[in-house]
Design a protein around this motif. Structure first.
Motif, PDB file in Angstrom:
ATOM      1  N   THR A  64       0.845  -1.195   0.000  1.00  0.00           N
ATOM      2  CA  THR A  64       0.000   0.000   0.000  1.00  0.00           C
ATOM      3  C   THR A  64       0.879   1.244   0.000  1.00  0.00           C
ATOM      4  OG1 THR A  64      -0.144   0.175   2.420  1.00  0.00           O
ATOM      5  CG2 THR A  64      -1.806  -1.190   1.319  1.00  0.00           C
ATOM      6  N   LEU A  65       0.378   2.286  -0.634  1.00  0.00           N
ATOM      7  CA  LEU A  65       1.034   3.595  -0.621  1.00  0.00           C
ATOM      8  C   LEU A  65       0.023   4.656  -0.219  1.00  0.00           C
ATOM      9  CD1 LEU A  65       3.244   3.799  -3.865  1.00  0.00           C
ATOM     10  CD2 LEU A  65       4.036   3.708  -1.498  1.00  0.00           C
ATOM     11  N   SER A  66       0.466   5.590   0.590  1.00  0.00           N
ATOM     12  CA  SER A  66      -0.327   6.761   0.941  1.00  0.00           C
ATOM     13  C   SER A  66       0.656   7.886   1.277  1.00  0.00           C
ATOM     14  CB  SER A  66      -1.268   6.455   2.114  1.00  0.00           C
ATOM     15  OG  SER A  66      -0.538   6.049   3.238  1.00  0.00           O
ATOM     16  N   THR A  67       0.140   8.989   1.758  1.00  0.00           N
ATOM     17  CA  THR A  67       0.999  10.130   2.081  1.00  0.00           C
ATOM     18  C   THR A  67       1.000  10.399   3.577  1.00  0.00           C
ATOM     19  OG1 THR A  67      -0.807  11.711   1.806  1.00  0.00           O
ATOM     20  CG2 THR A  67       0.555  11.245  -0.131  1.00  0.00           C
ATOM     21  N   LEU A  68       2.006  11.117   4.021  1.00  0.00           N
ATOM     22  CA  LEU A  68       2.075  11.578   5.394  1.00  0.00           C
ATOM     23  C   LEU A  68       3.070  12.719   5.474  1.00  0.00           C
ATOM     24  CD1 LEU A  68       4.214   9.516   7.828  1.00  0.00           C
ATOM     25  CD2 LEU A  68       4.231   8.949   5.437  1.00  0.00           C
ATOM     26  N   SER A  69       3.112  13.370   6.624  1.00  0.00           N
ATOM     27  CA  SER A  69       4.109  14.397   6.910  1.00  0.00           C
ATOM     28  C   SER A  69       4.961  13.901   8.065  1.00  0.00           C
ATOM     29  CB  SER A  69       3.442  15.710   7.316  1.00  0.00           C
ATOM     30  OG  SER A  69       2.746  16.259   6.233  1.00  0.00           O
ATOM     31  N   ILE A  70       6.236  14.210   7.983  1.00  0.00           N
ATOM     32  CA  ILE A  70       7.162  13.815   9.038  1.00  0.00           C
ATOM     33  C   ILE A  70       7.586  15.071   9.792  1.00  0.00           C
ATOM     34  CG2 ILE A  70       9.341  12.688   9.593  1.00  0.00           C
ATOM     35  CD1 ILE A  70       9.256  11.390   6.825  1.00  0.00           C
ATOM     36  N   GLY A 108       9.036  -9.935  -2.538  1.00  0.00           N
ATOM     37  CA  GLY A 108       9.078  -8.781  -1.626  1.00  0.00           C
ATOM     38  C   GLY A 108       9.982  -7.686  -2.156  1.00  0.00           C
ATOM     39  N   LYS A 109      11.149  -8.070  -2.633  1.00  0.00           N
ATOM     40  CA  LYS A 109      12.087  -7.106  -3.207  1.00  0.00           C
ATOM     41  C   LYS A 109      11.471  -6.436  -4.434  1.00  0.00           C
ATOM     42  CE  LYS A 109      16.679  -6.810  -5.276  1.00  0.00           C
ATOM     43  NZ  LYS A 109      17.891  -7.543  -5.638  1.00  0.00           N
ATOM     44  N   MET A 110      10.800  -7.215  -5.273  1.00  0.00           N
ATOM     45  CA  MET A 110      10.177  -6.652  -6.475  1.00  0.00           C
ATOM     46  C   MET A 110       9.056  -5.682  -6.112  1.00  0.00           C
ATOM     47  SD  MET A 110      10.299  -9.966  -8.946  1.00  0.00           S
ATOM     48  CE  MET A 110       9.843  -9.101 -10.450  1.00  0.00           C
ATOM     49  N   LEU A 111       8.286  -6.005  -5.074  1.00  0.00           N
ATOM     50  CA  LEU A 111       7.236  -5.090  -4.621  1.00  0.00           C
ATOM     51  C   LEU A 111       7.853  -3.799  -4.083  1.00  0.00           C
ATOM     52  CD1 LEU A 111       4.869  -7.632  -2.856  1.00  0.00           C
ATOM     53  CD2 LEU A 111       4.310  -6.256  -4.873  1.00  0.00           C
ATOM     54  N   LEU A 112       8.935  -3.911  -3.313  1.00  0.00           N
ATOM     55  CA  LEU A 112       9.604  -2.726  -2.783  1.00  0.00           C
ATOM     56  C   LEU A 112      10.149  -1.864  -3.914  1.00  0.00           C
ATOM     57  CD1 LEU A 112      10.660  -1.020  -0.438  1.00  0.00           C
ATOM     58  CD2 LEU A 112      12.655  -2.541  -0.331  1.00  0.00           C
ATOM     59  N   VAL A 113      10.779  -2.470  -4.892  1.00  0.00           N
ATOM     60  CA  VAL A 113      11.302  -1.717  -6.041  1.00  0.00           C
ATOM     61  C   VAL A 113      10.168  -1.010  -6.773  1.00  0.00           C
ATOM     62  CG1 VAL A 113      12.383  -1.966  -8.316  1.00  0.00           C
ATOM     63  CG2 VAL A 113      13.387  -3.087  -6.327  1.00  0.00           C
ATOM     64  N   ALA A 115       7.306  -0.010  -5.497  1.00  0.00           N
ATOM     65  CA  ALA A 115       6.855   1.100  -4.646  1.00  0.00           C
ATOM     66  C   ALA A 115       7.814   2.282  -4.756  1.00  0.00           C
ATOM     67  CB  ALA A 115       6.738   0.637  -3.199  1.00  0.00           C
ATOM     68  N   ILE A 116       9.099   2.006  -4.780  1.00  0.00           N
ATOM     69  CA  ILE A 116      10.099   3.072  -4.910  1.00  0.00           C
ATOM     70  C   ILE A 116       9.958   3.758  -6.269  1.00  0.00           C
ATOM     71  CG2 ILE A 116      12.579   3.520  -5.145  1.00  0.00           C
ATOM     72  CD1 ILE A 116      12.989   1.354  -2.944  1.00  0.00           C
ATOM     73  N   LYS A 117       9.795   2.979  -7.332  1.00  0.00           N
ATOM     74  CA  LYS A 117       9.629   3.560  -8.676  1.00  0.00           C
ATOM     75  C   LYS A 117       8.394   4.442  -8.750  1.00  0.00           C
ATOM     76  CE  LYS A 117      11.950   0.067 -11.486  1.00  0.00           C
ATOM     77  NZ  LYS A 117      11.762  -0.991 -12.498  1.00  0.00           N
ATOM     78  N   THR A 162      15.393   8.445   2.203  1.00  0.00           N
ATOM     79  CA  THR A 162      15.195   9.703   1.486  1.00  0.00           C
ATOM     80  C   THR A 162      15.289   9.424  -0.015  1.00  0.00           C
ATOM     81  OG1 THR A 162      17.533  10.310   1.522  1.00  0.00           O
ATOM     82  CG2 THR A 162      16.176  11.073   3.364  1.00  0.00           C
ATOM     83  N   LEU A 163      14.473  10.128  -0.784  1.00  0.00           N
ATOM     84  CA  LEU A 163      14.498   9.925  -2.223  1.00  0.00           C
ATOM     85  C   LEU A 163      15.854  10.314  -2.797  1.00  0.00           C
ATOM     86  CD1 LEU A 163      10.947  10.914  -3.494  1.00  0.00           C
ATOM     87  CD2 LEU A 163      11.756   8.798  -2.499  1.00  0.00           C
ATOM     88  N   GLN A 164      16.515  11.234  -2.154  1.00  0.00           N
ATOM     89  CA  GLN A 164      17.850  11.658  -2.572  1.00  0.00           C
ATOM     90  C   GLN A 164      18.844  10.478  -2.483  1.00  0.00           C
ATOM     91  OE1 GLN A 164      19.369  14.688  -0.003  1.00  0.00           O
ATOM     92  NE2 GLN A 164      20.824  15.427  -1.516  1.00  0.00           N
ATOM     93  N   ASN A 165      18.611   9.544  -1.565  1.00  0.00           N
ATOM     94  CA  ASN A 165      19.526   8.410  -1.369  1.00  0.00           C
ATOM     95  C   ASN A 165      19.187   7.198  -2.229  1.00  0.00           C
ATOM     96  OD1 ASN A 165      21.075   9.767   0.478  1.00  0.00           O
ATOM     97  ND2 ASN A 165      19.948   9.004   2.238  1.00  0.00           N
ATOM     98  N   ILE A 166      18.129   7.274  -3.005  1.00  0.00           N
ATOM     99  CA  ILE A 166      17.747   6.118  -3.834  1.00  0.00           C
ATOM    100  C   ILE A 166      18.626   6.066  -5.053  1.00  0.00           C
ATOM    101  CG2 ILE A 166      15.901   5.105  -5.232  1.00  0.00           C
ATOM    102  CD1 ILE A 166      13.932   6.217  -3.160  1.00  0.00           C
TER     103      ILE A 166
END
Length: 166
Positions: A64-70, A108-113, A115-117, A162-166
């Motif tokens: 699942t993906l959603s948004t949040l603030s940190i 699991g790795k493919m799902l994570l990739v 989600a990152i994409k 962080t997206l900068q570290n991807i």
């Protein structure tokens, strides 16, 4: 599961057999079986399903993906000091589950990739500082840490990349 190379990841729809999914973790099984469609309709989260070309209705895994603030005080100090003094936007990978029969095959790795994409793609349209995950247990935490996620300060099960570290 032997058809890993034929994995298809797409949004949840009415064709998926949610009732048959089992990953061995009751809360994750219950979510896909009972709650996921409601969250989709309410626009609370987006659910993405992994299946195979041979059995497109069978759920091999999901996330699942959603948004949040940190809040800044939740970030590691070395990150927080470089940011403006207000909450930063993030994407939340709230759940990630792989069916019992597909565990250990790389799904699991493919799902994570995936989600990152998706997160990177949308970050060109809206601001997203990081991808955050809620690790359900110690094994999940180790899985995410292997891919560069680090713990947030306040919650031991919440990690970020962080997206900068991807």
């Amino acid at each position: 599961m032997t058809e890993q190379q034929n994995l298809i990841i797409r949004p949840l729809d009415g064709q998926h057999d949610k009732a048959a999914f089992s990953c061995g973790t009751q809360s994750l099984d219950h979510y896909i079986q009972k709650q996921a469609s409601q969250d989709e309709r309410r626009r609370i989260s987006r659910v993405f399903i992994a299946s195979t070309e041979l059995k497109p209705d069978k759920i091999v895994g999901y996330y699942t993906l959603s948004t949040l603030s940190i809040e800044l005080n939740h970030l590691p100090p070395e990150q927080a000091k470089k940011l403006p003094r207000h909450p930063v936007p993030a994407a939340l990978l709230g759940r990630l589950a792989v069916s019992k029969e597909a565990q250990g095959t790389g799904v699991g790795k493919m799902l994570l990739v995936d989600a990152i994409k998706r997160t990177l793609a949308i970050s060109s349209e809206i601001a997203i500082y990081s991808l955050v995950v809620d690790a359900i247990d110690e094994n999940a935490q180790k899985f995410y840490e292997k891919y560069g996620f680090t713990r947030l300060n306040t919650q031991s099960n919440r990690l970020c990349l962080t997206l900068q570290n991807i």
